[in-house]
Scaffold this motif. Sequence first.
Motif, short mmCIF file in Angstrom:
data_model
loop_
_atom_site.label_atom_id
_atom_site.label_comp_id
_atom_site.label_asym_id
_atom_site.label_seq_id
_atom_site.Cartn_x
_atom_site.Cartn_y
_atom_site.Cartn_z
N PRO A 9 63.82 62.22 97.33
CA PRO A 9 63.52 60.86 97.78
C PRO A 9 63.40 60.81 99.29
O PRO A 9 64.12 61.49 100.01
CB PRO A 9 64.71 60.04 97.27
CG PRO A 9 65.81 61.04 97.07
CD PRO A 9 65.14 62.32 96.67
N THR A 15 60.70 56.99 106.15
CA THR A 15 59.93 55.77 105.96
C THR A 15 59.64 55.08 107.28
O THR A 15 58.51 54.62 107.53
CB THR A 15 60.68 54.81 105.02
OG1 THR A 15 60.95 55.46 103.79
CG2 THR A 15 59.86 53.55 104.75
N THR A 53 62.54 48.96 102.10
CA THR A 53 62.14 49.96 101.11
C THR A 53 63.36 50.52 100.38
O THR A 53 63.34 50.69 99.14
CB THR A 53 61.36 51.09 101.78
OG1 THR A 53 60.19 50.54 102.42
CG2 THR A 53 60.92 52.14 100.77
N ARG A 54 64.42 50.83 101.09
CA ARG A 54 65.64 51.34 100.46
C ARG A 54 66.21 50.30 99.50
O ARG A 54 66.69 50.65 98.41
CB ARG A 54 66.69 51.68 101.53
CG ARG A 54 66.46 53.00 102.23
CD ARG A 54 67.52 53.26 103.28
NE ARG A 54 68.86 53.19 102.75
CZ ARG A 54 69.48 54.19 102.12
NH1 ARG A 54 68.86 55.34 101.93
NH2 ARG A 54 70.72 54.05 101.69
N ARG A 55 66.15 49.05 99.89
CA ARG A 55 66.67 47.99 99.03
C ARG A 55 65.83 47.90 97.75
O ARG A 55 66.37 47.71 96.65
CB ARG A 55 66.65 46.68 99.79
CG ARG A 55 67.36 45.53 99.09
CD ARG A 55 67.12 44.26 99.88
NE ARG A 55 67.93 43.16 99.39
CZ ARG A 55 67.71 41.89 99.69
NH1 ARG A 55 66.69 41.56 100.44
NH2 ARG A 55 68.49 40.94 99.23
N ARG A 56 64.51 48.02 97.88
CA ARG A 56 63.64 47.95 96.71
C ARG A 56 63.91 49.09 95.74
O ARG A 56 63.77 48.94 94.53
CB ARG A 56 62.16 48.03 97.14
CG ARG A 56 61.67 46.86 97.95
CD ARG A 56 60.15 46.77 97.87
NE ARG A 56 59.74 46.13 96.63
CZ ARG A 56 58.61 46.37 95.99
NH1 ARG A 56 57.79 47.30 96.43
NH2 ARG A 56 58.30 45.71 94.89
N ARG A 57 64.26 50.25 96.27
CA ARG A 57 64.52 51.42 95.43
C ARG A 57 65.96 51.44 94.92
O ARG A 57 66.42 52.44 94.37
CB ARG A 57 64.23 52.69 96.21
CG ARG A 57 62.75 52.87 96.56
CD ARG A 57 62.54 54.05 97.47
NE ARG A 57 61.12 54.26 97.78
CZ ARG A 57 60.67 55.09 98.69
NH1 ARG A 57 61.53 55.82 99.42
NH2 ARG A 57 59.38 55.24 98.90
N LEU A 59 68.57 51.73 96.49
CA LEU A 59 69.43 52.67 97.21
C LEU A 59 70.39 51.94 98.14
O LEU A 59 71.28 52.54 98.73
CB LEU A 59 68.58 53.66 98.02
CG LEU A 59 67.64 54.54 97.20
CD1 LEU A 59 66.78 55.39 98.14
CD2 LEU A 59 68.44 55.43 96.25
N ASP A 89 55.36 47.93 101.89
CA ASP A 89 55.29 47.86 100.44
C ASP A 89 56.42 46.97 99.94
O ASP A 89 57.56 47.41 99.78
CB ASP A 89 55.41 49.27 99.84
CG ASP A 89 55.29 49.27 98.32
OD1 ASP A 89 54.83 48.25 97.76
OD2 ASP A 89 55.68 50.28 97.69
#
Length: 388
Positions: A9, A15, A53-57, A59, A89
Amino acid sequence: MTPLLRPPPRTARDTARTLLAGMEHDAARSGFALEPSQRQAAGRLAAFGAEVTRRRRALSRKTPRSLYLHGPVGRGKTWLMDSFYARLDARKRRVHFHDFFRRLHSGTQAIDSGSGTAIQQSVDALLDGTEVLFFDEFHVHDVGDGMFIARLLRTAAQRRIPLVVTSNYAPDELLPNPLWHDHFLPTIEAINEMMDVVEMNGPSDFRRFPAGGTGPAYGSEVFRSGRVISPGTPRQLGRLGLFRPPSSQSRVVSPTTQPIIVKNSDPDLLWVGFEELCNGLTSTSDFLVLADHYKTWVIDDVPSPAKADSASAPAWQRFSNVVDVLYDQDVRLFLIGPDSLDWDLETSGNVLPVDLARIASRLSLLGQSQHHAAVDTDGLENEEAAGS
């Protein structure tokens, strides 16, 4: 069979680097490099994007801290925000200050105001399905607007939705009117608490001085193809393909609830006088609806800003709102005035809008057609045509 190996990841740092490189690529493609304060802001946006992005995944459960980008006019705040917006994204929404209030008011009109929750329901509708809200040209000059802004910020915080905001004002400078500023102090404190404040303070307004390789070509391409014309002789207008409409073409349009007398309204062109557009009861909602329908505007009989008392303070503020809307919606604008239309004036002690610096910066994108008293050897009028 050897199992397929999945790539590890991406880290938040990876990112952020990708997002920053993307913004730098957008700048290079436009022929400039980010100046130091722009690059610092881009780095903060990239780090913010990595957290989203980390929050969306899944993580991270942490809500990213909102960002408040501020600085003088023409420093690239909106350009940078839009470059980042295109590359992030996420489920995102971008609103301009004026469009926000149009959505808010249209939402409250559609909801039973007697329920006492119309404003809250309208704010909820704006935020529904949104992971990040982008808010361009954030400013507060009216105590009523300040109440709506406070409700938006409070609801976004409760729903853990971060914001990216651009403004010409530092948080402490919002609602500058001393009669009302103290009423907005709790909201200013909330902004400073929930947002990282980033100043973009480069030395140049690149709309005015777009030196090659040093700054982007700020402003919308269609908007900047317009012109400021004085005094508006038939020869000046004819060279631009403009011809004053006869009185028989006058008609009434009603974009929302307020009727406006216009001089002409072809399928793609609106021709209207300053008096009819700005000196009545028109609102920004009217301007937004008209901008959706007409992609070329001609506003004539525009008084000289140097003679500020030739129009009322509300009329000048409406004119300021018109310019904001047409710039944001990328609409071609022709301004015609009998006298010189020079917007680089001090605002203290007169009726001109407090945001005149932003309006002057945007109107500097338009070419100039000025009729001079001198005539050339052919006896034709001598014109200056200059754009910045």
